[in-house]
Design a protein around this motif. Structure first.
Motif, PDB file in Angstrom:
ATOM      1  N   THR A  16      29.685 -88.734 -50.046  1.00 36.02           N
ATOM      2  CA  THR A  16      29.164 -88.987 -51.380  1.00 36.02           C
ATOM      3  C   THR A  16      30.230 -88.791 -52.450  1.00 36.02           C
ATOM      4  O   THR A  16      30.112 -89.329 -53.539  1.00 36.02           O
ATOM      5  CB  THR A  16      27.947 -88.095 -51.681  1.00 36.02           C
ATOM      6  OG1 THR A  16      28.318 -86.741 -51.477  1.00 36.02           O
ATOM      7  CG2 THR A  16      26.779 -88.459 -50.795  1.00 36.02           C
ATOM      8  N   GLY A  19      32.302 -92.454 -53.079  1.00 38.01           N
ATOM      9  CA  GLY A  19      31.729 -93.614 -53.737  1.00 38.01           C
ATOM     10  C   GLY A  19      31.897 -94.885 -52.928  1.00 38.01           C
ATOM     11  O   GLY A  19      31.641 -95.965 -53.414  1.00 38.01           O
ATOM     12  N   ASP A  42      17.946 -90.624 -51.093  1.00 40.87           N
ATOM     13  CA  ASP A  42      18.557 -90.515 -52.412  1.00 40.87           C
ATOM     14  C   ASP A  42      20.046 -90.180 -52.327  1.00 40.87           C
ATOM     15  O   ASP A  42      20.714 -90.024 -53.341  1.00 40.87           O
ATOM     16  CB  ASP A  42      17.811 -89.522 -53.289  1.00 40.87           C
ATOM     17  CG  ASP A  42      17.719 -88.139 -52.661  1.00 40.87           C
ATOM     18  OD1 ASP A  42      18.331 -87.903 -51.601  1.00 40.87           O
ATOM     19  OD2 ASP A  42      17.040 -87.294 -53.252  1.00 40.87           O
ATOM     20  N   THR A  43      20.594 -90.089 -51.113  1.00 43.41           N
ATOM     21  CA  THR A  43      22.027 -89.849 -50.951  1.00 43.41           C
ATOM     22  C   THR A  43      22.837 -91.036 -51.459  1.00 43.41           C
ATOM     23  O   THR A  43      23.927 -90.870 -52.004  1.00 43.41           O
ATOM     24  CB  THR A  43      22.365 -89.604 -49.466  1.00 43.41           C
ATOM     25  OG1 THR A  43      21.596 -88.494 -49.008  1.00 43.41           O
ATOM     26  CG2 THR A  43      23.844 -89.325 -49.263  1.00 43.41           C
ATOM     27  N   TYR A  44      22.323 -92.248 -51.293  1.00 43.28           N
ATOM     28  CA  TYR A  44      23.044 -93.458 -51.684  1.00 43.28           C
ATOM     29  C   TYR A  44      22.241 -94.255 -52.697  1.00 43.28           C
ATOM     30  O   TYR A  44      21.018 -94.283 -52.650  1.00 43.28           O
ATOM     31  CB  TYR A  44      23.334 -94.322 -50.449  1.00 43.28           C
ATOM     32  CG  TYR A  44      24.079 -93.558 -49.385  1.00 43.28           C
ATOM     33  CD1 TYR A  44      25.426 -93.281 -49.526  1.00 43.28           C
ATOM     34  CD2 TYR A  44      23.418 -93.091 -48.258  1.00 43.28           C
ATOM     35  CE1 TYR A  44      26.111 -92.550 -48.564  1.00 43.28           C
ATOM     36  CE2 TYR A  44      24.095 -92.366 -47.293  1.00 43.28           C
ATOM     37  CZ  TYR A  44      25.444 -92.097 -47.455  1.00 43.28           C
ATOM     38  OH  TYR A  44      26.112 -91.370 -46.510  1.00 43.28           O
ATOM     39  N   ASP A  45      22.947 -94.909 -53.612  1.00 43.53           N
ATOM     40  CA  ASP A  45      22.302 -95.731 -54.645  1.00 43.53           C
ATOM     41  C   ASP A  45      21.941 -97.114 -54.137  1.00 43.53           C
ATOM     42  O   ASP A  45      20.996 -97.731 -54.599  1.00 43.53           O
ATOM     43  CB  ASP A  45      23.237 -95.909 -55.850  1.00 43.53           C
ATOM     44  CG  ASP A  45      23.590 -94.585 -56.494  1.00 43.53           C
ATOM     45  OD1 ASP A  45      22.711 -93.715 -56.576  1.00 43.53           O
ATOM     46  OD2 ASP A  45      24.753 -94.426 -56.901  1.00 43.53           O
ATOM     47  N   TYR A 187      26.110 -96.720 -49.985  1.00 44.80           N
ATOM     48  CA  TYR A 187      27.182 -96.381 -50.912  1.00 44.80           C
ATOM     49  C   TYR A 187      26.626 -95.990 -52.279  1.00 44.80           C
ATOM     50  O   TYR A 187      25.515 -96.327 -52.638  1.00 44.80           O
ATOM     51  CB  TYR A 187      28.218 -97.489 -51.029  1.00 44.80           C
ATOM     52  CG  TYR A 187      27.766 -98.795 -51.635  1.00 44.80           C
ATOM     53  CD1 TYR A 187      28.053 -99.113 -52.948  1.00 44.80           C
ATOM     54  CD2 TYR A 187      27.093 -99.738 -50.860  1.00 44.80           C
ATOM     55  CE1 TYR A 187      27.670-100.334 -53.487  1.00 44.80           C
ATOM     56  CE2 TYR A 187      26.714-100.957 -51.386  1.00 44.80           C
ATOM     57  CZ  TYR A 187      26.998-101.244 -52.715  1.00 44.80           C
ATOM     58  OH  TYR A 187      26.611-102.440 -53.240  1.00 44.80           O
ATOM     59  N   ARG A 188      27.430 -95.225 -53.002  1.00 41.89           N
ATOM     60  CA  ARG A 188      27.076 -94.802 -54.342  1.00 41.89           C
ATOM     61  C   ARG A 188      27.818 -95.673 -55.350  1.00 41.89           C
ATOM     62  O   ARG A 188      28.925 -96.100 -55.106  1.00 41.89           O
ATOM     63  CB  ARG A 188      27.439 -93.341 -54.573  1.00 41.89           C
ATOM     64  CG  ARG A 188      26.678 -92.398 -53.650  1.00 41.89           C
ATOM     65  CD  ARG A 188      26.926 -90.952 -54.002  1.00 41.89           C
ATOM     66  NE  ARG A 188      26.316 -90.589 -55.256  1.00 41.89           N
ATOM     67  CZ  ARG A 188      25.038 -90.266 -55.407  1.00 41.89           C
ATOM     68  NH1 ARG A 188      24.233 -90.286 -54.359  1.00 41.89           N
ATOM     69  NH2 ARG A 188      24.561 -89.935 -56.576  1.00 41.89           N
ATOM     70  N   THR A 189      27.164 -95.934 -56.469  1.00 44.20           N
ATOM     71  CA  THR A 189      27.808 -96.766 -57.491  1.00 44.20           C
ATOM     72  C   THR A 189      28.381 -95.909 -58.601  1.00 44.20           C
ATOM     73  O   THR A 189      28.137 -94.729 -58.686  1.00 44.20           O
ATOM     74  CB  THR A 189      26.802 -97.761 -58.089  1.00 44.20           C
ATOM     75  OG1 THR A 189      25.657 -97.053 -58.533  1.00 44.20           O
ATOM     76  CG2 THR A 189      26.398 -98.792 -57.058  1.00 44.20           C
TER      77      THR A 189
END
Length: 189
Positions: A16, A19, A42-45, A187-189
């Motif tokens: 996390t 990104g 909720d770990t990734y967007d 993935y996270r934004t």
């Protein structure tokens, strides 16, 4: 920088923190549809799903997409979409907007055959799946109909529903997929 491996483990930091894309799951399926109703958190967007080698058991099928909530519940209602399309070795291209389908969204341009040379692939991104906002997905689909008539469709899907999305289903309009491979990334934004 440390790059995550396929298990998303890192030597010096957590996934996390990067990104970037983290591979969450992969595999094959046959004589079934692609159904994953338990991979979002909720770990990734956002989530990227890549399906290859999709051959429908019934000739002349279209591929349909559905959001899921829970391990086996498809979200119902009006799925809205718009898309661009083109063909690689036949004439035809254009756009289509303001489309509405009940309980699913079509992600192939025309029907897909089930002969040896006919198959499809889908790359789909789930956007904001865990928020209390409208649900969105973007997609690119490439599929052969017959005689190597390849069609490409790039579009966007919206479902006006505040339900938390935990996965999705991609299935032919009739029958199942005789073969297919999948990869899921977060993935996270």
């Amino acid at each position: 920088i440390t790059i995550p491996d396929e298990t998303a483990t890192l030597a010096t930091t957590t996934a996390t923190d990067l990104g970037g894309l983290v591979k969450l799951d992969s595999g094959t399926f046959s004589s079934s549809v692609f159904t994953k109703g338990n991979f979002t958190s909720d770990t990734y967007d956002r989530y990227l799903i890549h399906l290859t080698g999709l051959v429908p058991s019934s000739d002349g099928a279209i591929y349909r997409f559905k959001f899921m909530s829970g391990a086996s519940t498809n979200l119902t209602g009006n799925y809205f979409s718009g898309y661009f399309y083109t063909k690689t070795n036949a004439s035809g291209n254009g756009t289509s907007s303001n489309n509405s389908e009940t309980d699913y969204s079509t992600v192939t341009l025309n029907t897909v055959g089930n002969a040896t040379t006919e198959n499809g692939q889908i790359t789909l991104e789930l956007l904001n799946p865990r928020t209390a906002k409208a649900k969105h997905a973007s997609f690119v689909t490439m599929a052969n109909r017959d005689n190597f008539d390849n069609e490409i469709r790039r579009g966007f899907i919206q479902l006006n529903d505040a339900t938390v999305v935990t996965g999705c289903e991609i299935a032919p309009s009739s029958g199942t997929f005789t073969s297919g491979e999948f990869q899921i990334y977060g993935y996270r934004t």
